[in-house]
Write a protein that holds these residues in place. Sequence first.
Motif, mmCIF file in Angstrom:
data_model
loop_
_atom_site.group_PDB
_atom_site.id
_atom_site.type_symbol
_atom_site.label_atom_id
_atom_site.label_comp_id
_atom_site.label_asym_id
_atom_site.label_seq_id
_atom_site.Cartn_x
_atom_site.Cartn_y
_atom_site.Cartn_z
ATOM 1 N N ARG A 160 45.064 35.162 40.691
ATOM 2 C CA ARG A 160 45.095 33.720 40.887
ATOM 3 C C ARG A 160 45.625 32.960 39.695
ATOM 4 N NH1 ARG A 160 39.472 31.031 42.375
ATOM 5 N NH2 ARG A 160 39.084 31.462 40.158
ATOM 6 N N ASP A 161 45.391 33.489 38.496
ATOM 7 C CA ASP A 161 45.750 32.709 37.322
ATOM 8 C C ASP A 161 45.973 33.625 36.116
ATOM 9 O OD1 ASP A 161 43.159 33.390 36.397
ATOM 10 O OD2 ASP A 161 42.319 31.599 37.320
ATOM 11 N N ARG A 162 46.244 32.999 34.983
ATOM 12 C CA ARG A 162 46.582 33.720 33.759
ATOM 13 C C ARG A 162 45.442 34.617 33.300
ATOM 14 N NH1 ARG A 162 50.588 31.557 30.581
ATOM 15 N NH2 ARG A 162 51.017 32.644 28.611
ATOM 16 N N ALA A 163 44.200 34.126 33.422
ATOM 17 C CA ALA A 163 43.056 34.918 32.979
ATOM 18 C C ALA A 163 42.975 36.234 33.731
ATOM 19 C CB ALA A 163 41.765 34.113 33.173
ATOM 20 N N GLN A 164 43.110 36.181 35.047
ATOM 21 C CA GLN A 164 43.037 37.400 35.851
ATOM 22 C C GLN A 164 44.234 38.305 35.591
ATOM 23 O OE1 GLN A 164 42.347 36.448 39.981
ATOM 24 N NE2 GLN A 164 40.192 36.005 39.609
ATOM 25 N N ALA A 165 45.390 37.724 35.295
ATOM 26 C CA ALA A 165 46.571 38.547 35.001
ATOM 27 C C ALA A 165 46.378 39.338 33.716
ATOM 28 C CB ALA A 165 47.818 37.659 34.894
ATOM 29 N N VAL A 166 45.747 38.716 32.716
ATOM 30 C CA VAL A 166 45.490 39.426 31.462
ATOM 31 C C VAL A 166 44.498 40.560 31.690
ATOM 32 C CG1 VAL A 166 44.603 39.222 29.113
ATOM 33 C CG2 VAL A 166 46.034 37.413 30.055
ATOM 34 N N ILE A 167 43.443 40.285 32.432
ATOM 35 C CA ILE A 167 42.459 41.325 32.731
ATOM 36 C C ILE A 167 43.119 42.464 33.503
ATOM 37 C CG2 ILE A 167 40.343 41.837 34.013
ATOM 38 C CD1 ILE A 167 39.471 38.950 33.363
ATOM 39 N N ALA A 168 43.974 42.120 34.458
ATOM 40 C CA ALA A 168 44.678 43.141 35.235
ATOM 41 C C ALA A 168 45.535 44.023 34.337
ATOM 42 C CB ALA A 168 45.553 42.478 36.307
ATOM 43 N N ALA A 169 46.118 43.436 33.293
ATOM 44 C CA ALA A 169 46.949 44.219 32.374
ATOM 45 C C ALA A 169 46.120 45.270 31.646
ATOM 46 C CB ALA A 169 47.626 43.287 31.370
ATOM 47 N N TYR A 170 44.913 44.906 31.241
ATOM 48 C CA TYR A 170 44.037 45.869 30.578
ATOM 49 C C TYR A 170 43.554 46.930 31.563
ATOM 50 C CZ TYR A 170 43.814 43.431 26.127
ATOM 51 O OH TYR A 170 44.139 42.886 24.919
ATOM 52 N N GLU A 171 43.177 46.494 32.768
ATOM 53 C CA GLU A 171 42.633 47.443 33.738
ATOM 54 C C GLU A 171 43.696 48.405 34.260
ATOM 55 O OE1 GLU A 171 40.686 44.986 36.661
ATOM 56 O OE2 GLU A 171 38.837 44.962 35.493
ATOM 57 N N SER A 172 44.961 47.976 34.269
ATOM 58 C CA SER A 172 46.033 48.837 34.764
ATOM 59 C C SER A 172 46.553 49.787 33.691
ATOM 60 C CB SER A 172 47.189 47.975 35.277
ATOM 61 O OG SER A 172 47.851 47.346 34.192
ATOM 62 N N GLY A 173 46.177 49.528 32.432
ATOM 63 C CA GLY A 173 46.673 50.355 31.344
ATOM 64 C C GLY A 173 47.951 49.840 30.719
ATOM 65 N N LEU A 174 48.471 48.703 31.187
ATOM 66 C CA LEU A 174 49.689 48.137 30.603
ATOM 67 C C LEU A 174 49.472 47.800 29.134
ATOM 68 C CD1 LEU A 174 52.603 46.961 31.080
ATOM 69 C CD2 LEU A 174 51.471 44.754 31.400
ATOM 70 N N VAL A 175 48.278 47.293 28.841
ATOM 71 C CA VAL A 175 47.924 46.945 27.466
ATOM 72 C C VAL A 175 46.659 47.710 27.114
ATOM 73 C CG1 VAL A 175 47.207 45.109 25.909
ATOM 74 C CG2 VAL A 175 48.927 44.650 27.650
ATOM 75 N N GLU A 176 46.680 48.369 25.969
ATOM 76 C CA GLU A 176 45.504 49.091 25.511
ATOM 77 C C GLU A 176 44.726 48.252 24.520
ATOM 78 O OE1 GLU A 176 46.508 52.879 23.957
ATOM 79 O OE2 GLU A 176 47.317 53.655 25.839
ATOM 80 N N ALA A 177 43.433 48.182 24.705
ATOM 81 C CA ALA A 177 42.583 47.418 23.797
ATOM 82 C C ALA A 177 42.540 48.105 22.443
ATOM 83 C CB ALA A 177 41.174 47.287 24.362
ATOM 84 N N ARG A 178 42.610 47.302 21.420
ATOM 85 C CA ARG A 178 42.486 47.810 20.064
ATOM 86 C C ARG A 178 41.128 47.416 19.514
ATOM 87 N NH1 ARG A 178 47.880 45.137 17.840
ATOM 88 N NH2 ARG A 178 47.005 43.501 19.142
ATOM 89 N N SER A 179 40.723 48.065 18.455
ATOM 90 C CA SER A 179 39.434 47.737 17.839
ATOM 91 C C SER A 179 39.464 46.276 17.410
ATOM 92 C CB SER A 179 39.169 48.617 16.616
ATOM 93 O OG SER A 179 39.131 49.973 16.990
ATOM 94 N N ALA A 180 38.320 45.603 17.602
ATOM 95 C CA ALA A 180 38.234 44.195 17.242
ATOM 96 C C ALA A 180 38.472 44.024 15.749
ATOM 97 C CB ALA A 180 36.865 43.632 17.616
ATOM 98 N N ASN A 181 39.197 42.981 15.410
ATOM 99 C CA ASN A 181 39.489 42.696 14.013
ATOM 100 C C ASN A 181 38.335 41.902 13.418
ATOM 101 O OD1 ASN A 181 40.468 41.942 11.568
ATOM 102 N ND2 ASN A 181 42.349 40.970 12.330
ATOM 103 N N PRO A 182 37.616 42.427 12.432
ATOM 104 C CA PRO A 182 36.490 41.718 11.875
ATOM 105 C C PRO A 182 36.854 40.348 11.335
ATOM 106 C CG PRO A 182 36.538 44.001 11.069
ATOM 107 C CD PRO A 182 37.821 43.750 11.771
ATOM 108 N N VAL A 222 54.907 37.283 38.952
ATOM 109 C CA VAL A 222 53.941 38.298 38.519
ATOM 110 C C VAL A 222 52.592 38.065 39.186
ATOM 111 C CG1 VAL A 222 52.595 39.123 36.549
ATOM 112 C CG2 VAL A 222 55.064 38.811 36.316
ATOM 113 N N PHE A 223 52.140 36.812 39.201
ATOM 114 C CA PHE A 223 50.862 36.489 39.840
ATOM 115 C C PHE A 223 50.871 36.906 41.307
ATOM 116 C CE2 PHE A 223 49.463 32.717 36.933
ATOM 117 C CZ PHE A 223 49.413 33.585 35.861
ATOM 118 N N ALA A 224 51.963 36.595 41.997
ATOM 119 C CA ALA A 224 52.051 36.913 43.424
ATOM 120 C C ALA A 224 52.036 38.416 43.656
ATOM 121 C CB ALA A 224 53.319 36.295 44.015
ATOM 122 N N LYS A 225 52.785 39.164 42.860
ATOM 123 C CA LYS A 225 52.869 40.612 43.052
ATOM 124 C C LYS A 225 51.586 41.328 42.660
ATOM 125 C CE LYS A 225 57.908 40.992 42.699
ATOM 126 N NZ LYS A 225 59.057 41.612 41.989
#
Length: 235
Positions: free
Chosen positions: A211-233, A204-207
């Motif tokens: 570089r790492d897990r942090a950037q992969a998570v950010i990429a998931a949000y930016e690509s729309g794979l994961v939608e951000a939900r309202s923060a849980n108080p 997944v990192f290569a494709k």
Amino acid sequence: MTGTAERIRVLIADDQPLVRRGLALILAPDPAFEVVAEADNGQRAVDLAHQHRPDVVVMDIRMPVLDGVQATERLSQELPACRVLALSTFDMDEYVVAALRAGASGFLPKDVSPEELSAAVRTVHGGEAVVAPRLLTRLISTYVTSPRLPRPPVSAPVPVSAPGELTPREIEVWHLLATGLDNAEIASAMGISVSTVKNYITSVFAKLSVRDRAQAVIAAYESGLVEARSANPAG
């Protein structure tokens, strides 16, 4: 740590003298580390990094002259072998995500224990990301759902290739990673071994060209794979 192993060269960047000294006092006594320089602003951190070529820069995000995000971006471009571990007083800080997008290898709040700091520097030096998955997910969720917050300029966002290049299993692993699961939890959810999960993550990192897990998570949000939900108080 063997007698022949090279010490991890660390540069500490923070505009508060007491914080700089405290971080140095944590790391310097450990024979695994060598604190090569201290900087009181981002521009000084970049200059000293060119001079001393540290392995890891422990970088405060909010500093004068050049902030930690801009300094991280400069280091990522000019000294790619140098890893950056970002620090912030606040867990929920939009600048942390900007720092990760700029090339930081991880994030720690400043109230971590000395043991956690030392372990994080070692991990970052070893090429891994140091961000608690759930903390990173919560951080990105706040960042994405708060467009009114100031967004620091980052000219080089995380590159994301077409999701179609990933296999269905790789997409599933990427999604579970982005929702905050660690490797063991992903393995349990998918009914596969941890070593197989690691293989999927490497692919997944290569494709995604991340570089790492942090950037992969950010990429998931930016690509729309994961939608951000309202923060849980309560979180």
